[in-house]
Design an enzyme around this catalytic site. Structure first.
Site, short mmCIF file in Angstrom:
data_model
loop_
_atom_site.label_atom_id
_atom_site.label_comp_id
_atom_site.label_asym_id
_atom_site.label_seq_id
_atom_site.Cartn_x
_atom_site.Cartn_y
_atom_site.Cartn_z
N LYS A 22 0.84 -1.22 0.00
CA LYS A 22 0.00 0.00 0.00
C LYS A 22 0.86 1.26 0.00
O LYS A 22 0.63 2.19 -0.77
CB LYS A 22 -0.90 -0.01 1.25
N ASN A 23 1.87 1.28 0.87
CA ASN A 23 2.65 2.51 1.00
C ASN A 23 3.59 2.76 -0.17
O ASN A 23 4.18 3.83 -0.28
CB ASN A 23 3.44 2.51 2.32
N CYS A 116 -5.06 13.17 12.87
CA CYS A 116 -5.06 11.72 12.74
C CYS A 116 -5.08 11.12 14.13
O CYS A 116 -4.48 11.67 15.05
CB CYS A 116 -3.79 11.31 12.00
N ARG A 121 0.26 14.91 13.04
CA ARG A 121 1.10 14.54 11.88
C ARG A 121 1.30 15.77 11.00
O ARG A 121 0.57 16.00 10.05
CB ARG A 121 0.45 13.38 11.11
N ASP A 307 4.55 0.63 12.06
CA ASP A 307 3.34 -0.01 11.53
C ASP A 307 3.19 -1.47 11.97
O ASP A 307 2.19 -2.11 11.65
CB ASP A 307 3.32 0.08 9.99
N ARG A 399 -8.56 -0.26 4.63
CA ARG A 399 -7.67 0.74 4.03
C ARG A 399 -6.34 0.10 3.63
O ARG A 399 -5.67 0.60 2.74
CB ARG A 399 -7.40 1.87 5.03
C1 UD1 Z 1 4.43 6.80 6.35
C2 UD1 Z 1 3.53 5.61 6.17
C3 UD1 Z 1 2.93 5.19 7.52
C4 UD1 Z 1 4.04 4.96 8.54
C5 UD1 Z 1 4.96 6.17 8.60
C6 UD1 Z 1 6.17 5.94 9.48
C7 UD1 Z 1 2.69 5.95 3.94
C8 UD1 Z 1 1.51 6.20 3.08
N1 UD1 Z 1 2.47 5.96 5.26
O1 UD1 Z 1 3.64 7.88 6.80
O2 UD1 Z 1 2.21 3.97 7.30
O3 UD1 Z 1 3.46 4.77 9.81
O4 UD1 Z 1 5.46 6.49 7.29
O5 UD1 Z 1 6.89 4.86 9.05
O6 UD1 Z 1 3.77 5.67 3.46
N2 UD1 Z 1 6.84 14.38 10.58
C9 UD1 Z 1 7.12 15.70 10.86
N3 UD1 Z 1 6.96 16.61 9.85
C10 UD1 Z 1 6.57 16.26 8.60
C11 UD1 Z 1 6.32 14.90 8.32
C12 UD1 Z 1 6.47 13.98 9.33
O7 UD1 Z 1 7.48 16.05 11.97
O8 UD1 Z 1 6.46 17.14 7.72
C13 UD1 Z 1 7.00 13.39 11.65
C14 UD1 Z 1 5.74 12.57 11.90
O9 UD1 Z 1 4.84 13.23 12.74
C15 UD1 Z 1 6.31 11.30 12.50
C16 UD1 Z 1 7.63 11.13 11.75
O10 UD1 Z 1 7.93 12.43 11.21
O11 UD1 Z 1 6.58 11.51 13.87
C17 UD1 Z 1 7.60 10.13 10.63
O12 UD1 Z 1 6.45 10.37 9.85
P1 UD1 Z 1 6.44 10.11 8.27
O13 UD1 Z 1 7.57 9.23 7.89
O14 UD1 Z 1 6.32 11.42 7.58
O15 UD1 Z 1 5.08 9.36 8.08
P2 UD1 Z 1 4.23 9.36 6.78
O16 UD1 Z 1 5.16 9.50 5.62
O17 UD1 Z 1 3.08 10.29 6.90
#
Ligand code: UD1
Length: 420
Positions: A22-23, A116, A121, A307, A399
């Site tokens: 999915k990701n 979320c 997030r 995850d 999902r």
């Molecule tokens: C992706 C995955 C999700 C997984 C997560 C962490 C997808 C569609 N989803 O989510 O299943 O749980 O990686 O492995 O691929 N953060 C910030 N600022 C930002 C973005 C992120 O501070 O602009 C923080 C987040 O709050 C979190 C950490 O960085 O604490 C990692 O998040 P991130 O890797 O961005 O998660 P996603 O890419 O949203």
């Protein structure tokens, strides 16, 4: 709304095939916005999130069709640059249309994905990276509005408080492939799904090096063309099925896995005493051995995946000993703790830690799914519990897990759906 009912206690046996990740598929579908030429994506899981992304592509001018695991995004210009709230709010991954829209059209208006249940997030890293490439960004009525007369390659440090970000790396990489000159993303996410996206972009004509390491280098090109790509297997689905075999004391061959994507999980399970045999692109899991509890800390890849945290907590809840589970990516991702405790588990939350005192067995109960991976954790708990567990709000599971009931039923689980 449906609920999932599980009569616990059946030992899972047989073979099961893992679906596409999915990701990986969600950003790869977004990447098709970077070209007006046709793209074909194979091994696509039929999930609620996949269908949401296809709706977004169509709303942006694409002709996208999905048939038996194959998506074709046929000729159809990326003509609209606005990704609406009602579509983006259904899943966070849709925010990664920002990078490709900006790269292709030099303008984008994308709804902020919003809150979320697993915690705050933010998207600051996405915006930092896109800004560094030369885009003007403003927030207007809940939308990110980005525009640039030209994107220019640059050096970008993309690390955040919790380390690298998967979707921010995806977003910036997709904006940078059509920028002029060289972009270096430092503290890039190393997740296999980021690598799969980079491989797809390379097939489209992008020049990318270093994907899979914390430093990604991108040499901008003028034009990307169509491409054909097969999605990698879903490592989180594979991990969940491995734990399903272990928690039920079963014997299951999990097929279509990339062993190297599961390193941290398999290492922990070996430490716990589990027997996992590797064969060609498959893992044989025998749950006949008594396990020991282990401590887990979630970290960015190649660390233990957040995850898989909820599912591992369910296993530890019925494994003798004390396990400390530390969540370093989403410190509030513990909604499943109270639900597991309703099933008799002994779990105490202390800030970003959960202390799990393993007991002999859980007892079935009505519980509520709060998010995708928490639902998977509750399914595992239900499979191992005495009696009946009913999990409400099961749409979360849809999902991210393709045909999960069928897969479990084929392995001998007693699982069915009922109207709430
Ligand atoms: C992706 C995955 C999700 C997984 C997560 C962490 C997808 C569609 N989803 O989510 O299943 O749980 O990686 O492995 O691929 N953060 C910030 N600022 C930002 C973005 C992120 O501070 O602009 C923080 C987040 O709050 C979190 C950490 O960085 O604490 C990692 O998040 P991130 O890797 O961005 O998660 P996603 O890419 O949203």
């Amino acid at each position: 709304m449906d609920k999932l009912v599980i009569e616990g206690g059946a030992r899972l046996k047989g073979e099961v095939t893992v679906s596409g990740a999915k990701n990986a598929v969600l950003p790869i579908l977004a990447a098709t916005l970077l070209t007006d030429e046709p793209c074909i994506i194979k091994g696509v899981p039929n999930l609620r999130d996949t269908n949401s992304m296809l709706k977004i592509l169509r709303s942006l001018g694409k002709i996208a069709e999905f048939d038996k695991g194959r998506v074709s995004v046929t000729a159809g210009k990326t003509s609209n640059y606005i990704a609406e709230y009602k579509l983006v709010s259904t899943m966070r991954a849709s925010f990664c249309v920002l990078g490709p829209l900006l790269g292709k059209l030099k303008k984008a208006k994308v709804s902020l994905p919003g809150g979320c249940v697993i915690g705050v997030r933010p998207v600051d890293l996405h915006l930092k990276g896109i800004r560094a490439l030369g885009a003007d960004i403003s927030i207007d009525a809940g939308y990110v509005v980005a525009a640039a007369s030209k994107l220019r390659g640059t050096y970008i440090y993309l690390g955040g408080v919790y380390g690298s970000s998967v979707l921010a790396t995806d977003n910036v990489m997709m904006a940078a492939v059509l920028a002029s000159g060289k972009t270096v993303i430092e503290s890039a996410a190393c997740e296999p799904e980021v690598v799969d996206l980079a491989e797809f972009l390379i097939k489209m004509g992008a020049k990318i090096k270093g994907h899979g390491t914390p430093v990604i280098e991108i040499e901008g090109v003028k034009h990307l063309h169509g491409a054909v790509h097969t999605i990698i297997p879903d490592r989180i689905e594979a991990g969940t099925l491995i734990l399903a075999a272990l928690i039920t004391g079963g014997d299951v061959l999990v097929k279509n896995v990339h062993y190297q994507h599961l390193g941290a999980l398999i290492d922990k399970l070996s430490e716990a005493g589990a027997h996992i045999e590797r064969t060609d692109a498959a893992l044989r899991v025998k749950g006949n051995k008594k396990l020991r509890s282990v401590n887990i800390t979630t970290l960015p890849y190649p660390g233990f995946p957040t995850d898989m945290q909820a599912q591992m907590m369910s296993l530890m809840a019925v494994t003798e000993g004390i396990s400390v589970i530390t969540e370093k990516i989403y410190p509030d991702r513990f909604m499943h703790v109270s639900e597991l405790n309703r099933m008799g588990a002994h779990i105490q939350r202390e800030g970003p830690h959960a202390i799990v005192e393993g007991i002999k067995s859980l007892s079935g109960a009505p519980v509520m799914a709060s998010d995708l991976r928490a639902s998977a954790g509750l399914v595992l708990a239900g499979l191992s519990a005495r009696g009946k567990t009913s999990i409400s709000r099961i749409y979360h599971l849809e999902r991210g897990y393709e045909l999960i009931e069928e897969k479990l039923v084929n392995l001998g689980a007693k699982v069915w759906r009922e109207k709430e």
